[in-house]
Design a protein around this motif. Structure first.
Motif, PDB file in Angstrom:
ATOM      1  N   GLU A  10       8.070 -29.647 -29.270  1.00 25.68           N
ATOM      2  CA  GLU A  10       8.332 -30.793 -28.406  1.00 25.68           C
ATOM      3  C   GLU A  10       9.677 -31.450 -28.717  1.00 25.68           C
ATOM      4  O   GLU A  10      10.279 -32.087 -27.842  1.00 25.68           O
ATOM      5  N   ASP A  11      10.165 -31.287 -29.957  1.00 25.52           N
ATOM      6  CA  ASP A  11      11.476 -31.829 -30.304  1.00 25.52           C
ATOM      7  C   ASP A  11      12.581 -30.767 -30.187  1.00 25.52           C
ATOM      8  O   ASP A  11      13.653 -30.897 -30.775  1.00 25.52           O
TER       9      ASP A  11
ATOM     10  N   ASP B 192      12.529 -36.117 -17.187  1.00 29.81           N
ATOM     11  CA  ASP B 192      13.983 -36.317 -17.130  1.00 29.81           C
ATOM     12  C   ASP B 192      14.721 -35.101 -17.678  1.00 29.81           C
ATOM     13  O   ASP B 192      15.686 -34.612 -17.077  1.00 29.81           O
ATOM     14  N   ARG B 193      14.268 -34.631 -18.837  1.00 27.50           N
ATOM     15  CA  ARG B 193      14.902 -33.462 -19.458  1.00 27.50           C
ATOM     16  C   ARG B 193      14.791 -32.244 -18.545  1.00 27.50           C
ATOM     17  O   ARG B 193      15.759 -31.495 -18.364  1.00 27.50           O
TER      18      ARG B 193
ATOM     19  N   ASP C   8       8.043 -25.572 -15.237  1.00 22.82           N
ATOM     20  CA  ASP C   8       7.010 -26.562 -15.531  1.00 22.82           C
ATOM     21  C   ASP C   8       7.663 -27.853 -16.009  1.00 22.82           C
ATOM     22  O   ASP C   8       8.712 -27.823 -16.663  1.00 22.82           O
ATOM     23  N   ALA C   9       7.035 -28.979 -15.707  1.00 23.10           N
ATOM     24  CA  ALA C   9       7.672 -30.279 -15.920  1.00 23.10           C
ATOM     25  C   ALA C   9       7.931 -30.602 -17.384  1.00 23.10           C
ATOM     26  O   ALA C   9       8.793 -31.428 -17.696  1.00 23.10           O
ATOM     27  N   ASP C  10       7.218 -29.962 -18.298  1.00 24.14           N
ATOM     28  CA  ASP C  10       7.454 -30.211 -19.722  1.00 24.14           C
ATOM     29  C   ASP C  10       8.389 -29.179 -20.346  1.00 24.14           C
ATOM     30  O   ASP C  10       8.659 -29.215 -21.542  1.00 24.14           O
ATOM     31  N   ASP C  11       8.912 -28.273 -19.520  1.00 27.95           N
ATOM     32  CA  ASP C  11       9.851 -27.257 -19.983  1.00 27.95           C
ATOM     33  C   ASP C  11      11.239 -27.549 -19.429  1.00 27.95           C
ATOM     34  O   ASP C  11      11.457 -28.514 -18.695  1.00 27.95           O
ATOM     35  N   TYR C  12      12.205 -26.663 -19.735  1.00 26.77           N
ATOM     36  CA  TYR C  12      13.559 -26.877 -19.230  1.00 26.77           C
ATOM     37  C   TYR C  12      14.362 -25.592 -19.319  1.00 26.77           C
ATOM     38  O   TYR C  12      13.980 -24.647 -20.030  1.00 26.77           O
ATOM     39  N   TRP C  13      15.471 -25.567 -18.572  1.00 29.12           N
ATOM     40  CA  TRP C  13      16.392 -24.445 -18.663  1.00 29.12           C
ATOM     41  C   TRP C  13      17.393 -24.691 -19.783  1.00 29.12           C
ATOM     42  O   TRP C  13      17.971 -25.778 -19.900  1.00 29.12           O
ATOM     43  N   MET C  14      17.623 -23.665 -20.584  1.00 29.85           N
ATOM     44  CA  MET C  14      18.555 -23.757 -21.710  1.00 29.85           C
ATOM     45  C   MET C  14      19.974 -23.366 -21.308  1.00 29.85           C
ATOM     46  O   MET C  14      20.925 -23.671 -22.022  1.00 29.85           O
ATOM     47  N   ASP C  15      20.112 -22.661 -20.207  1.00 28.75           N
ATOM     48  CA  ASP C  15      21.398 -22.107 -19.790  1.00 28.75           C
ATOM     49  C   ASP C  15      21.836 -22.784 -18.491  1.00 28.75           C
ATOM     50  O   ASP C  15      21.206 -22.591 -17.439  1.00 28.75           O
ATOM     51  N   SER C  16      22.915 -23.552 -18.531  1.00 26.25           N
ATOM     52  CA  SER C  16      23.397 -24.248 -17.336  1.00 26.25           C
ATOM     53  C   SER C  16      24.042 -23.303 -16.327  1.00 26.25           C
ATOM     54  O   SER C  16      24.385 -23.712 -15.211  1.00 26.25           O
ATOM     55  N   GLU C  17      24.163 -22.018 -16.707  1.00 24.79           N
ATOM     56  CA  GLU C  17      24.790 -21.027 -15.834  1.00 24.79           C
ATOM     57  C   GLU C  17      23.778 -20.064 -15.221  1.00 24.79           C
ATOM     58  O   GLU C  17      24.170 -19.125 -14.516  1.00 24.79           O
ATOM     59  N   ILE C  18      22.493 -20.260 -15.467  1.00 32.58           N
ATOM     60  CA  ILE C  18      21.522 -19.244 -15.055  1.00 32.58           C
ATOM     61  C   ILE C  18      21.530 -19.016 -13.552  1.00 32.58           C
ATOM     62  O   ILE C  18      21.485 -17.869 -13.085  1.00 32.58           O
TER      63      ILE C  18
ATOM     64  N   ALA D 193      13.164 -22.537 -21.716  1.00 34.15           N
ATOM     65  CA  ALA D 193      12.523 -23.098 -22.911  1.00 34.15           C
ATOM     66  C   ALA D 193      11.112 -23.532 -22.568  1.00 34.15           C
ATOM     67  O   ALA D 193      10.911 -24.463 -21.775  1.00 34.15           O
ATOM     68  N   TYR D 194      10.140 -22.849 -23.140  1.00 33.81           N
ATOM     69  CA  TYR D 194       8.718 -23.164 -22.950  1.00 33.81           C
ATOM     70  C   TYR D 194       8.262 -24.037 -24.109  1.00 33.81           C
ATOM     71  O   TYR D 194       8.362 -23.644 -25.279  1.00 33.81           O
ATOM     72  N   THR D 195       7.770 -25.227 -23.799  1.00 31.49           N
ATOM     73  CA  THR D 195       7.371 -26.169 -24.844  1.00 31.49           C
ATOM     74  C   THR D 195       5.963 -25.853 -25.348  1.00 31.49           C
ATOM     75  O   THR D 195       5.003 -25.868 -24.590  1.00 31.49           O
ATOM     76  N   GLN D 196       5.885 -25.517 -26.617  1.00 35.33           N
ATOM     77  CA  GLN D 196       4.604 -25.228 -27.268  1.00 35.33           C
ATOM     78  C   GLN D 196       3.998 -26.530 -27.773  1.00 35.33           C
ATOM     79  O   GLN D 196       4.469 -27.125 -28.732  1.00 35.33           O
ATOM     80  N   HIS D 197       2.944 -27.000 -27.093  1.00 36.47           N
ATOM     81  CA  HIS D 197       2.266 -28.231 -27.507  1.00 36.47           C
ATOM     82  C   HIS D 197       1.147 -27.904 -28.478  1.00 36.47           C
ATOM     83  O   HIS D 197       0.498 -26.859 -28.377  1.00 36.47           O
ATOM     84  N   ARG D 198       0.898 -28.815 -29.378  1.00 36.55           N
ATOM     85  CA  ARG D 198      -0.249 -28.642 -30.284  1.00 36.55           C
ATOM     86  C   ARG D 198      -1.537 -29.107 -29.626  1.00 36.55           C
ATOM     87  O   ARG D 198      -2.609 -28.591 -29.883  1.00 36.55           O
ATOM     88  N   THR D 199      -1.445 -30.129 -28.815  1.00 35.57           N
ATOM     89  CA  THR D 199      -2.633 -30.692 -28.172  1.00 35.57           C
ATOM     90  C   THR D 199      -2.271 -31.112 -26.762  1.00 35.57           C
ATOM     91  O   THR D 199      -1.126 -31.054 -26.326  1.00 35.57           O
TER      92      THR D 199
END
Length: 321
Positions: free
Chosen positions: A123-124, A17-18, A88-98, A210-216
């Motif tokens: 992740e948060d 969703d994000r 990637d599905a667990d990442d997102y764009w930080m800039d709505s103007e990109i 925004a690249y989400t750094q997962h621990r596991t």
């Protein structure tokens, strides 16, 4: 249509969703989103389907689980946009103007590749400042790739990721640039292919991705990933030896960096890949970024085995810290 945004998705119901909202809420609207569900067993497809019912720019595909390389290649074959981006599905764009910023630059003059900045987050969504790179020195100008490639590698800015790049689709089609399938690390090979054929690049000092750094629970942490990465190092070192690679020094520098990562995962390699890695340790001499240069010096003083152990400790601490 100006842009096609490709989103491979596998068991990402916590994040999809994000991810999709960060795309669909862009102020620029002339784009399509191709979401390829890679055989997920959770509810991410259902979530994406509900969003697609409300927004016709979303196009959904389902395939048996085959990996992100296959998912991206399928979407590329279906993409209708002049330029292609990847999220990637667990990442997102930080800039709505990109997308609007990219469109404004495209209207001024053509370039093969746009590259913007990537930020690592937890992740948060807490920004991991220690991963931030220095600003590009020449921004918003169309540059000859050959003139800046070496500097990008030296500064660790080339980023072997598809997700911080906007690429002309005709270039991908002309040179049949596709992702490796049935492997991890496919981004590395794809970027090296891309930079082998691209002539121009435009650098944007925008923290857009925004690249989400997962621990596991990351595909990149799978048991096959270290062996796959050695395979990519082997592939490109052979091309370098055969003098089949444009921008030889820059490519060698990028491969040397990946070689250092392989050393940190030496304990996870199969016997065959351990031997292959040892046979390519000469690659360290081509490293240009500060980390690979440090590894080269450390190896000379303390030897190969201890250097592999030290990198392993560093990579572990960096991930959990």
């Amino acid at each position: 249509m100006r842009f096609s945004i490709i989103v491979p998705m596998y068991n990402a119901e916590r994040f999809i969703d994000r991810c999709l909202n960060s795309i669909l809420t862009q102020t620029y609207t002339e784009f399509e989103v191709l979401v390829v569900d890679d055989g997920s067993s959770d509810l991410c497809f259902e979530k994406a389907y509900r969003m697609a019912e409300k927004d016709l720019r979303l196009r959904l595909f389902q395939i048996p689980h085959s990996g992100p390389g296959t998912a991206r290649n399928i979407a590329l074959a279906e993409a209708k946009g002049e330029y292609v981006l990847f999220v990637d599905a667990d990442d997102y764009w930080m800039d709505s103007e990109i997308l609007r910023k990219l469109d404004n630059l495209i209207r001024q003059q053509h370039t093969d590749v746009f590259m913007f900045r990537m930020v690592k987050v937890t992740e948060d969504e807490r920004v991991l400042l220690r991963y931030k790179k220095p600003l590009f020195s020449c921004e918003n100008k169309v540059l000859d790739l050959k003139d800046v490639y070496m500097d990008l590698v030296k500064d660790g800015q080339a980023l072997a990721s598809a997700c911080n790049k906007c690429v002309c689709k005709r270039l991908l089609e002309k040179y049949s640039i596709k992702f490796l399938e049935d492997t991890t690390g496919e981004d590395i090979d794809w970027v090296l292919q891309l930079f082998s054929h691209a002539h121009t690049i435009c650098l944007l000092n925008i923290d857009a991705y925004a690249y989400t750094q997962h621990r596991t629970d990351s595909r990149s942490l799978s048991k096959d990933a270290p062996n796959d990465l050695v395979g990519i190092v082997e592939r490109w070192s052979l091309l370098l030896k055969q003098e089949q690679v444009p921008h030889w020094e820059a490519v060698a520098g990028m491969i040397a960096f990946e070689y250092g990562i392989c050393m940190g995962n030496y304990h996870l390699l199969s016997g065959e890949k351990k031997q292959a890695l040892l046979s390519h340790k000469y690659l360290l001499q081509y490293g240009m970024d500060s980390k690979t240069s440090l590894i080269r010096r450390f190896n000379k003083v303390f030897g190969y085995a201890f250097t592999c152990f030290a990198i392993r400790v560093y990579l572990t601490v960096r991930r959990i810290w």
